[in-house]
Design a protein around this motif. Structure first.
Motif, mmCIF file in Angstrom:
data_model
loop_
_atom_site.group_PDB
_atom_site.id
_atom_site.type_symbol
_atom_site.label_atom_id
_atom_site.label_comp_id
_atom_site.label_asym_id
_atom_site.label_seq_id
_atom_site.Cartn_x
_atom_site.Cartn_y
_atom_site.Cartn_z
ATOM 1 N N VAL A 121 -6.031 1.789 -11.602
ATOM 2 C CA VAL A 121 -4.810 2.436 -12.090
ATOM 3 C C VAL A 121 -3.938 2.803 -10.895
ATOM 4 O O VAL A 121 -4.410 3.422 -9.938
ATOM 5 N N ASP A 122 -2.669 2.381 -10.970
ATOM 6 C CA ASP A 122 -1.717 2.743 -9.924
ATOM 7 C C ASP A 122 -0.371 3.022 -10.559
ATOM 8 O O ASP A 122 -0.123 2.644 -11.708
ATOM 9 N N ASP A 123 0.496 3.680 -9.811
ATOM 10 C CA ASP A 123 1.807 4.026 -10.362
ATOM 11 C C ASP A 123 2.761 2.838 -10.386
ATOM 12 O O ASP A 123 3.400 2.568 -11.400
ATOM 13 N N VAL A 124 2.856 2.102 -9.275
ATOM 14 C CA VAL A 124 3.813 0.996 -9.169
ATOM 15 C C VAL A 124 3.111 -0.206 -8.552
ATOM 16 O O VAL A 124 2.375 -0.056 -7.573
ATOM 17 N N ILE A 125 3.348 -1.376 -9.105
ATOM 18 C CA ILE A 125 2.919 -2.608 -8.428
ATOM 19 C C ILE A 125 4.168 -3.269 -7.877
ATOM 20 O O ILE A 125 5.191 -3.374 -8.560
ATOM 21 N N TYR A 126 4.068 -3.666 -6.618
ATOM 22 C CA TYR A 126 5.203 -4.248 -5.909
ATOM 23 C C TYR A 126 4.734 -5.575 -5.301
ATOM 24 O O TYR A 126 4.730 -6.595 -5.969
ATOM 25 N N THR A 127 4.249 -5.580 -4.074
ATOM 26 C CA THR A 127 3.851 -6.829 -3.422
ATOM 27 C C THR A 127 2.466 -7.309 -3.861
ATOM 28 O O THR A 127 2.157 -8.485 -3.751
ATOM 29 N N GLY A 128 1.623 -6.387 -4.316
ATOM 30 C CA GLY A 128 0.253 -6.719 -4.689
ATOM 31 C C GLY A 128 -0.753 -6.387 -3.597
ATOM 32 O O GLY A 128 -1.954 -6.453 -3.806
ATOM 33 N N ARG A 129 -0.264 -5.981 -2.436
ATOM 34 C CA ARG A 129 -1.168 -5.720 -1.313
ATOM 35 C C ARG A 129 -2.056 -4.489 -1.528
ATOM 36 O O ARG A 129 -3.210 -4.472 -1.124
#
Length: 179
Positions: free
Chosen positions: A102-110
């Protein structure tokens, strides 16, 4: 000059998290053998909220663990001049379980890749799935969320800020536009 726009208010965040909880239950045919693992910092309180919602729906306690991925990042020197270190707290046996990162935002995937590396150092889950409140695009790695609260196409000049009451004093998602 910076401009901010509200993407999700508290009610919209609550609806998105409720929907994610239902989707997790449906995809896993219940809540058995699920462990929610929040990626520090804001993924942890989001995982706790999802656990509470799943308990209300399924009357099943879903463990919540936290993982710190600082030293697993491949962009550590770009991200932090002095890395923030914390410890992962995984008290549950994750072997053979379905892990929902669980995370707040996915951006680059790193961040997610680093979290998967850290998890695999701890044990061998049957499945690893990803739940994120916001998917803002711009992937650099072939990673996607299985459960998404809201897809928000952004430019690389924009920043998504997720505020969680437990950490920031309010529940809101903001888009910061840098001119």
């Amino acid at each position: 000059m910076e401009e901010q726009k509200i993407l999700l208010d508290e009610a919209a965040m609550n609806r998105a998290l409720t929907r994610i909880a239902h989707e997790i239950i449906e995809a896993n045919k219940g809540a058995r053998d699920i462990v929610l693992v929040g990626i520090e910092t804001r993924g942890v309180p989001l995982a706790k909220i999802l656990s509470e919602k799943i308990k209300l729906i399924e009357n099943t306690d879903v463990p919540v663990e936290k993982i710190n991925i600082t030293f697993y990042r491949d962009d550590l020197e770009k991200k932090f001049s002095q890395p923030i270190t914390g410890e992962s707290i995984i008290n549950s046996n994750i072997n053979g379980k379905t892990i929902i990162l669980v995370d707040d935002v996915i951006y680059t995937g790193r961040t997610v890749r680093a979290a998967m590396d850290a998890l695999m150092d701890i044990g061998r889950p049957s499945y690893i799935k990803l739940a994120t409140l916001i998917d803002r695009g711009h992937r650099e790695l072939p990673i996607r969320s299985d459960f998404v609260g809201k897809n928000i196409p952004t430019s690389k000049k924009e920043i998504v800020h997720v505020h969680i009451k437990e950490i920031d004093g309010d529940n809101i998602v903001l888009l910061e536009i840098k001119n």
